[in-house]
Enzyme design. Structure first.
Site, PDB file in Angstrom:
ATOM      1  N   SER A  17       0.850  -1.194   0.000  1.00  0.00           N
ATOM      2  CA  SER A  17       0.000   0.000   0.000  1.00  0.00           C
ATOM      3  C   SER A  17       0.880   1.236   0.000  1.00  0.00           C
ATOM      4  O   SER A  17       1.681   1.444   0.924  1.00  0.00           O
ATOM      5  CB  SER A  17      -0.879   0.025   1.250  1.00  0.00           C
ATOM      6  OG  SER A  17      -1.392   1.326   1.426  1.00  0.00           O
ATOM      7  N   HIS A  42      -1.538  -1.306  -4.032  1.00  0.00           N
ATOM      8  CA  HIS A  42      -2.774  -0.891  -3.354  1.00  0.00           C
ATOM      9  C   HIS A  42      -2.763   0.625  -3.140  1.00  0.00           C
ATOM     10  O   HIS A  42      -1.779   1.194  -2.674  1.00  0.00           O
ATOM     11  CB  HIS A  42      -2.846  -1.632  -2.021  1.00  0.00           C
ATOM     12  CG  HIS A  42      -4.111  -1.468  -1.259  1.00  0.00           C
ATOM     13  ND1 HIS A  42      -5.255  -2.179  -1.536  1.00  0.00           N
ATOM     14  CD2 HIS A  42      -4.424  -0.684  -0.195  1.00  0.00           C
ATOM     15  CE1 HIS A  42      -6.213  -1.845  -0.679  1.00  0.00           C
ATOM     16  NE2 HIS A  42      -5.732  -0.924   0.142  1.00  0.00           N
ATOM     17  N   ASP A  44      -4.820   3.740  -1.377  1.00  0.00           N
ATOM     18  CA  ASP A  44      -5.804   4.061  -0.336  1.00  0.00           C
ATOM     19  C   ASP A  44      -6.329   5.472  -0.504  1.00  0.00           C
ATOM     20  O   ASP A  44      -5.617   6.450  -0.274  1.00  0.00           O
ATOM     21  CB  ASP A  44      -5.152   3.910   1.044  1.00  0.00           C
ATOM     22  CG  ASP A  44      -5.013   2.451   1.441  1.00  0.00           C
ATOM     23  OD1 ASP A  44      -6.018   1.727   1.380  1.00  0.00           O
ATOM     24  OD2 ASP A  44      -3.885   2.037   1.800  1.00  0.00           O
ATOM     25  N   MET A  46      -8.883   8.319   0.694  1.00  0.00           N
ATOM     26  CA  MET A  46      -9.677   8.733   1.876  1.00  0.00           C
ATOM     27  C   MET A  46     -10.146  10.173   1.682  1.00  0.00           C
ATOM     28  O   MET A  46      -9.404  11.009   1.163  1.00  0.00           O
ATOM     29  CB  MET A  46      -8.819   8.636   3.138  1.00  0.00           C
ATOM     30  CG  MET A  46      -8.162   7.277   3.336  1.00  0.00           C
ATOM     31  SD  MET A  46      -7.368   7.144   4.947  1.00  0.00           S
ATOM     32  CE  MET A  46      -6.368   5.658   4.720  1.00  0.00           C
ATOM     33  N   HIS A  78      -8.681   1.277  -3.314  1.00  0.00           N
ATOM     34  CA  HIS A  78      -9.549   1.086  -2.150  1.00  0.00           C
ATOM     35  C   HIS A  78     -10.149   2.437  -1.782  1.00  0.00           C
ATOM     36  O   HIS A  78      -9.457   3.317  -1.266  1.00  0.00           O
ATOM     37  CB  HIS A  78      -8.678   0.515  -1.004  1.00  0.00           C
ATOM     38  CG  HIS A  78      -9.389   0.335   0.295  1.00  0.00           C
ATOM     39  ND1 HIS A  78      -8.719   0.122   1.480  1.00  0.00           N
ATOM     40  CD2 HIS A  78     -10.715   0.312   0.605  1.00  0.00           C
ATOM     41  CE1 HIS A  78      -9.598  -0.015   2.470  1.00  0.00           C
ATOM     42  NE2 HIS A  78     -10.812   0.103   1.955  1.00  0.00           N
ATOM     43  N   MET A  80     -12.098   4.670   0.429  1.00  0.00           N
ATOM     44  CA  MET A  80     -12.677   4.905   1.754  1.00  0.00           C
ATOM     45  C   MET A  80     -13.325   6.285   1.710  1.00  0.00           C
ATOM     46  O   MET A  80     -12.872   7.239   2.342  1.00  0.00           O
ATOM     47  CB  MET A  80     -11.575   4.814   2.818  1.00  0.00           C
ATOM     48  CG  MET A  80     -11.134   3.379   3.088  1.00  0.00           C
ATOM     49  SD  MET A  80      -9.508   3.258   3.864  1.00  0.00           S
ATOM     50  CE  MET A  80      -8.484   3.378   2.413  1.00  0.00           C
ATOM     51  N   MET A 149     -11.694  -5.734   6.266  1.00  0.00           N
ATOM     52  CA  MET A 149     -10.758  -4.846   6.973  1.00  0.00           C
ATOM     53  C   MET A 149     -10.306  -5.543   8.259  1.00  0.00           C
ATOM     54  O   MET A 149     -11.128  -6.017   9.050  1.00  0.00           O
ATOM     55  CB  MET A 149     -11.421  -3.514   7.315  1.00  0.00           C
ATOM     56  CG  MET A 149     -11.692  -2.614   6.116  1.00  0.00           C
ATOM     57  SD  MET A 149     -10.242  -2.203   5.101  1.00  0.00           S
ATOM     58  CE  MET A 149      -9.141  -1.412   6.283  1.00  0.00           C
ATOM     59  N   GLY A 154      -8.543   3.989   7.945  1.00  0.00           N
ATOM     60  CA  GLY A 154      -8.187   5.397   8.144  1.00  0.00           C
ATOM     61  C   GLY A 154      -6.700   5.634   8.305  1.00  0.00           C
ATOM     62  O   GLY A 154      -6.211   6.691   7.912  1.00  0.00           O
ATOM     63  N   GLY A 156      -2.542   3.821   8.516  1.00  0.00           N
ATOM     64  CA  GLY A 156      -1.605   2.705   8.471  1.00  0.00           C
ATOM     65  C   GLY A 156      -1.024   2.476   9.860  1.00  0.00           C
ATOM     66  O   GLY A 156      -1.197   3.296  10.770  1.00  0.00           O
ATOM     67  N   GLY A 157      -0.368   1.344  10.021  1.00  0.00           N
ATOM     68  CA  GLY A 157       0.394   1.087  11.238  1.00  0.00           C
ATOM     69  C   GLY A 157      -0.407   0.679  12.458  1.00  0.00           C
ATOM     70  O   GLY A 157       0.123   0.674  13.570  1.00  0.00           O
ATOM     71  N   ASP A 183      -6.706  -6.206   4.920  1.00  0.00           N
ATOM     72  CA  ASP A 183      -6.051  -4.899   4.892  1.00  0.00           C
ATOM     73  C   ASP A 183      -5.953  -4.353   6.305  1.00  0.00           C
ATOM     74  O   ASP A 183      -6.965  -4.060   6.942  1.00  0.00           O
ATOM     75  CB  ASP A 183      -6.900  -3.969   3.998  1.00  0.00           C
ATOM     76  CG  ASP A 183      -6.244  -2.634   3.719  1.00  0.00           C
ATOM     77  OD1 ASP A 183      -5.129  -2.405   4.229  1.00  0.00           O
ATOM     78  OD2 ASP A 183      -6.858  -1.842   2.983  1.00  0.00           O
ATOM     79  N   GLY A 184      -4.717  -4.218   6.775  1.00  0.00           N
ATOM     80  CA  GLY A 184      -4.475  -3.624   8.075  1.00  0.00           C
ATOM     81  C   GLY A 184      -3.742  -4.554   9.013  1.00  0.00           C
ATOM     82  O   GLY A 184      -4.210  -5.656   9.292  1.00  0.00           O
ATOM     83  N   GLY A 185      -2.563  -4.112   9.463  1.00  0.00           N
ATOM     84  CA  GLY A 185      -1.815  -4.891  10.443  1.00  0.00           C
ATOM     85  C   GLY A 185      -1.247  -6.185   9.914  1.00  0.00           C
ATOM     86  O   GLY A 185      -0.987  -7.117  10.683  1.00  0.00           O
ATOM     87  N   GLY A 205       1.053  -2.048   4.213  1.00  0.00           N
ATOM     88  CA  GLY A 205       1.578  -0.693   4.072  1.00  0.00           C
ATOM     89  C   GLY A 205       2.853  -0.519   4.843  1.00  0.00           C
ATOM     90  O   GLY A 205       3.957  -0.547   4.287  1.00  0.00           O
ATOM     91  N   SER A 206       2.732  -0.388   6.171  1.00  0.00           N
ATOM     92  CA  SER A 206       3.929  -0.098   6.964  1.00  0.00           C
ATOM     93  C   SER A 206       4.919  -1.257   6.967  1.00  0.00           C
ATOM     94  O   SER A 206       6.130  -1.033   7.030  1.00  0.00           O
ATOM     95  CB  SER A 206       3.543   0.304   8.389  1.00  0.00           C
ATOM     96  OG  SER A 206       2.643  -0.617   8.936  1.00  0.00           O
TER      97      SER A 206
HETATM   98  C1  DX5 Z   1      -5.997   1.548   6.242  1.00  0.00           C
HETATM   99  C2  DX5 Z   1      -5.689   1.311   4.788  1.00  0.00           C
HETATM  100  C3  DX5 Z   1      -4.598   0.366   4.590  1.00  0.00           C
HETATM  101  C4  DX5 Z   1      -3.251   0.752   5.140  1.00  0.00           C
HETATM  102  C5  DX5 Z   1      -2.720  -0.466   5.820  1.00  0.00           C
HETATM  103  O1  DX5 Z   1      -7.185   2.213   6.396  1.00  0.00           O
HETATM  104  O2  DX5 Z   1      -6.831   0.822   4.083  1.00  0.00           O
HETATM  105  O3  DX5 Z   1      -4.468  -0.070   3.235  1.00  0.00           O
HETATM  106  O4  DX5 Z   1      -2.332   1.199   4.170  1.00  0.00           O
HETATM  107  O5  DX5 Z   1      -1.594  -0.132   6.528  1.00  0.00           O
HETATM  108  P1  DX5 Z   1      -0.780  -1.161   7.436  1.00  0.00           P
HETATM  109  O6  DX5 Z   1      -0.365  -2.291   6.550  1.00  0.00           O
HETATM  110  O7  DX5 Z   1       0.356  -0.333   7.925  1.00  0.00           O
HETATM  111  O8  DX5 Z   1      -1.705  -1.607   8.530  1.00  0.00           O
HETATM  112 ZN    ZN Z   2      -6.509  -0.110   1.990  1.00  0.00          ZN
END
Ligand code: DX5
Ligand code: ZN
Length: 233
Positions: A17, A42, A44, A46, A78, A80, A149, A154, A156-157, A183-185, A205-206
């Site tokens: 991401s 990916h 994101d 928002m 994606h 949001m 999700m 909202g 990353g990290g 997606d996430g963590g 992402g992170s």
């Molecule tokens: C969060 C995003 C994710 C984000 C994930 O709302 O939709 O795609 O980049 O970040 P990590 O992998 O750091 O949790």
């Molecule tokens: Zn995402």
């Protein structure tokens, strides 16, 4: 618009991401992970309403589209955002290969998924951690991707929500056709859990871009997930 490359979505894939990338050198950062074998990038989006932050839109998406497609990759967008149906055309024009909208963000999920396919993209539905998995059932025939999700959207990290693995398995049990995305963590510890539950598209992402060496981090995470790297076999 380039022809949709479905093969890039096949098999277990880690999808970096760009939310966590260094935007001052975005093109180079994307090139690094593509060279390491990433094929799903990916994006994101928002809007400051559906989720508090404002991130990126069609202009930035279009700015990386050629290098992603040129490397045999695809753009996994994606959204949001509220009223996502109003933006489908713009993101398709910007080079999106898949467009995922939140079930919570539109009163017109069924119609909007049809519009995404009509625009030549894979149609995805995302659900927040608090949304029952049953929300997916009514739109199974119109869905190419189901995004569960694994954090609240909202930022990353954030840490992976442990109950998510069971939710992925429940989505998989509703219908086996849509790809299940998480997606996430996602990191080397959580990736095997979600793959074991049936997820095949793992957004990170992170775990990729916060590493000083995103290419090496992508390679390590793909190995931990048992993911395909590079062109489909
Ligand atoms: C969060 C995003 C994710 C984000 C994930 O709302 O939709 O795609 O980049 O970040 P990590 O992998 O750091 O949790
Ligand atoms: Zn995402």
């Amino acid at each position: 618009m380039s022809a949709l490359n479905r093969d890039a979505f096949a098999g277990v894939r880690v999808a970096p991401s760009i939310l966590s990338a260094d935007f001052a050198r975005l093109g180079a950062a994307v090139d690094e992970v593509l060279a390491a074998g990433a094929r799903v990038i990916h994006v994101d989006v928002m809007d400051g309403h559906f989720v508090p932050p404002i991130t990126i839109g069609p202009l930035i998406t279009a700015s990386i589209a050629d290098r992603v497609h040129g490397a045999g990759g695809v753009l996994d967008v994606h959204l949001m955002i509220e009223h996502p149906e109003a933006q489908i055309g713009e993101f398709a024009k910007a080079g999106a290969d898949a467009i995922t909208i939140h079930a919570e963000a539109t009163a017109h999920l069924h119609r909007s998924l049809g519009a995404i396919r009509q625009a030549g993209c894979l149609a995805g539905v995302a659900i927040n951690p608090g949304t029952p998995v049953e929300a997916l059932a009514a739109v199974a025939a119109r869905s190419d991707i189901w995004l569960c999700m694994t954090v609240n959207p909202g930022w990353g990290g954030q840490p992976f929500i442990a109950e998510s693995a069971a939710k992925v398995a429940a989505a998989r049990a509703i219908d086996s056709a849509p790809l299940v995305e998480v997606d996430g963590g996602i990191d080397a510890a959580t990736a095997p859990l979600v793959v074991g539950s049936g997820a095949t598209l793992l957004v990170a992402g992170s775990a990729v871009f916060a590493d000083p060496n995103p290419a090496a981090a992508f390679t390590r995470l793909s190995a931990a997930a048992g993911a395909v790297v590079g062109a489909a076999a």
